[in-house]
Scaffold this motif. Structure first.
Motif, mmCIF file in Angstrom:
data_model
loop_
_atom_site.group_PDB
_atom_site.id
_atom_site.type_symbol
_atom_site.label_atom_id
_atom_site.label_comp_id
_atom_site.label_asym_id
_atom_site.label_seq_id
_atom_site.Cartn_x
_atom_site.Cartn_y
_atom_site.Cartn_z
ATOM 1 N N GLU A 149 0.840 -1.201 0.000
ATOM 2 C CA GLU A 149 0.000 0.000 0.000
ATOM 3 C C GLU A 149 0.884 1.262 0.000
ATOM 4 N N ASN A 150 0.317 2.331 -0.490
ATOM 5 C CA ASN A 150 0.939 3.661 -0.395
ATOM 6 C C ASN A 150 2.332 3.739 -1.017
ATOM 7 N N HIS A 151 2.514 3.021 -2.110
ATOM 8 C CA HIS A 151 3.780 3.108 -2.835
ATOM 9 C C HIS A 151 3.508 3.906 -4.118
ATOM 10 N N PRO A 152 3.994 5.141 -4.204
ATOM 11 C CA PRO A 152 3.617 5.985 -5.344
ATOM 12 C C PRO A 152 4.246 5.519 -6.655
ATOM 13 N N LEU A 153 3.430 5.517 -7.705
ATOM 14 C CA LEU A 153 3.913 5.317 -9.071
ATOM 15 C C LEU A 153 3.307 6.431 -9.919
ATOM 16 N N ASP A 154 4.049 6.888 -10.931
ATOM 17 C CA ASP A 154 3.503 7.942 -11.779
ATOM 18 C C ASP A 154 3.150 7.390 -13.164
ATOM 19 N N GLU A 155 2.588 8.249 -13.992
ATOM 20 C CA GLU A 155 2.096 7.834 -15.307
ATOM 21 C C GLU A 155 3.209 7.242 -16.174
ATOM 22 N N LYS A 156 4.384 7.806 -16.070
ATOM 23 C CA LYS A 156 5.520 7.327 -16.862
ATOM 24 C C LYS A 156 5.908 5.901 -16.445
ATOM 25 N N GLN A 157 5.854 5.646 -15.147
ATOM 26 C CA GLN A 157 6.168 4.295 -14.653
ATOM 27 C C GLN A 157 5.096 3.294 -15.062
ATOM 28 N N TYR A 158 3.835 3.732 -15.093
ATOM 29 C CA TYR A 158 2.782 2.848 -15.604
ATOM 30 C C TYR A 158 3.080 2.462 -17.053
ATOM 31 N N MET A 159 3.510 3.423 -17.838
ATOM 32 C CA MET A 159 3.721 3.172 -19.262
ATOM 33 C C MET A 159 4.914 2.251 -19.512
ATOM 34 N N PHE A 160 6.047 2.580 -18.918
ATOM 35 C CA PHE A 160 7.285 1.870 -19.251
ATOM 36 C C PHE A 160 7.623 0.742 -18.282
ATOM 37 N N GLY A 161 7.032 0.781 -17.091
ATOM 38 C CA GLY A 161 7.388 -0.181 -16.057
ATOM 39 C C GLY A 161 8.493 0.378 -15.192
ATOM 40 N N PRO A 162 8.267 0.546 -13.879
ATOM 41 C CA PRO A 162 9.269 1.187 -13.034
ATOM 42 C C PRO A 162 10.606 0.472 -13.014
ATOM 43 N N LEU A 163 10.584 -0.870 -13.067
ATOM 44 C CA LEU A 163 11.834 -1.632 -13.005
ATOM 45 C C LEU A 163 12.475 -1.765 -14.386
ATOM 46 N N LEU A 164 11.647 -1.935 -15.416
ATOM 47 C CA LEU A 164 12.172 -1.969 -16.786
ATOM 48 C C LEU A 164 12.819 -0.639 -17.148
ATOM 49 N N LEU A 165 12.235 0.433 -16.634
ATOM 50 C CA LEU A 165 12.738 1.785 -16.897
ATOM 51 C C LEU A 165 14.124 1.990 -16.290
ATOM 52 N N GLN A 166 14.361 1.375 -15.157
ATOM 53 C CA GLN A 166 15.685 1.458 -14.528
ATOM 54 C C GLN A 166 16.725 0.667 -15.324
ATOM 55 N N GLU A 167 16.302 -0.505 -15.818
ATOM 56 C CA GLU A 167 17.253 -1.405 -16.487
ATOM 57 C C GLU A 167 17.548 -0.981 -17.930
ATOM 58 N N LYS A 168 16.517 -0.587 -18.664
ATOM 59 C CA LYS A 168 16.636 -0.187 -20.077
ATOM 60 C C LYS A 168 17.465 -1.190 -20.886
ATOM 61 N N SER A 169 17.001 -2.418 -20.916
ATOM 62 C CA SER A 169 17.696 -3.482 -21.652
ATOM 63 C C SER A 169 17.592 -3.243 -23.153
ATOM 64 N N PRO A 170 18.423 -3.910 -23.955
ATOM 65 C CA PRO A 170 18.322 -3.770 -25.415
ATOM 66 C C PRO A 170 16.925 -4.119 -25.957
ATOM 67 N N THR A 171 16.268 -5.112 -25.356
ATOM 68 C CA THR A 171 14.919 -5.485 -25.807
ATOM 69 C C THR A 171 13.919 -4.376 -25.483
ATOM 70 N N PHE A 172 14.080 -3.754 -24.335
ATOM 71 C CA PHE A 172 13.245 -2.617 -23.942
ATOM 72 C C PHE A 172 13.409 -1.472 -24.943
ATOM 73 N N ILE A 173 14.656 -1.147 -25.292
ATOM 74 C CA ILE A 173 14.922 -0.070 -26.254
ATOM 75 C C ILE A 173 14.322 -0.417 -27.616
ATOM 76 N N LYS A 174 14.444 -1.687 -28.005
ATOM 77 C CA LYS A 174 13.885 -2.128 -29.294
ATOM 78 C C LYS A 174 12.371 -1.945 -29.313
ATOM 79 N N LYS A 175 11.712 -2.355 -28.236
ATOM 80 C CA LYS A 175 10.249 -2.227 -28.167
ATOM 81 C C LYS A 175 9.829 -0.767 -28.301
#
Length: 230
Positions: free
Chosen positions: A163-189
């Motif tokens: 509970e009460n863990h803030p996420l913003d619109e950008k994190q909803y779109m890209f994924g908060p953890l995927l956004l940190q990692e930015k793997s080659p597959t993520f960049i390709k997508k």
């Protein structure tokens, strides 16, 4: 293990998120391949395979019977989370559907989630709405994975209650953890998604009757994508 040489790498990866002491429900189980694979790999797991239509339900029962797992996997006919009781499973898997449908299943069955400790979602499209819905229901991603198989890029979201863990619109779109990692597959997508957004914007700007609000929304999306893939 009959037919399991065809199980996808995507499903094998989802299987790693089910702990050996769990009872889980696989909603929209597709021949009960995933629960059967997991139960054969992990002898202490119990599962429920849910199907909404009679044909898939019968095929799932057949898979379970062929693999002699009728004592550990129950196949049930029903819509979404209707197939589980209130305090029956620890985890839910909903994989291989559009994000909108996954979100609807979770919202419609929200009253069944009180005792759920983990939700594993693999939307084929629109991960944004899945993350937003999970967050609204009190779950946040503890692990996210992105992978490519058969020329399609899949996102997997493993969410647990917090509970009460803030996420913003950008994190909803890209994924908060995927956004940190930015793997080659993520960049390709997201490079592909940028090209789609550019095409849509180009078509909308050519229109004689411009939808300014929609254009502004797509322009914001484009800015976010370009920031992320830089």
């Amino acid at each position: 293990m009959k037919n399991f040489k065809q199980i996808s790498e995507r499903l094998k990866q989802i299987a790693t998120y089910i702990d050996s002491d769990m009872c889980f429900a696989d909603i929209g189980s597709d021949h009960a391949y995933l629960p059967s694979y997991i139960c054969l790999q992990k002898p202490t797991v119990q599962a429920i395979a849910g199907e909404v239509s009679k044909g898939p339900y019968e095929r799932a029962k057949q898979t379970v019977e062929e693999n002699e797992l009728t004592d550990r996997i129950q196949v049930r006919l029903g819509n979404g989370l209707e197939v589980i009781e209130q305090d029956e499973v620890d985890a839910i898997v909903i994989a291989g559907m559009g994000g909108g449908l996954i979100a609807s299943i979770l919202k419609d069955g929200a009253h069944k989630l009180e005792h759920i400790t983990r939700i594993i979602a693999q939307p084929n499209t629109n991960g944004y709405i899945v993350r937003k819905t999970l967050h609204e229901l009190g779950f946040i991603p503890i692990k996210e994975q992105i992978m490519e198989e058969n020329n399609h890029i899949y996102e997997m979201i493993v969410a647990e209650r917090e509970e009460n863990h803030p996420l913003d619109e950008k994190q909803y779109m890209f994924g908060p953890l995927l956004l940190q990692e930015k793997s080659p597959t993520f960049i390709k997508k997201w490079t592909k998604e940028r090209d789609k957004v550019l095409y849509i914007l180009n078509q909308m700007n050519k229109s004689t009757e411009k939808d300014v609000e929609k254009i502004n929304q797509y322009e914001k999306t484009l800015r976010w994508i370009e920031e992320v893939i830089r």
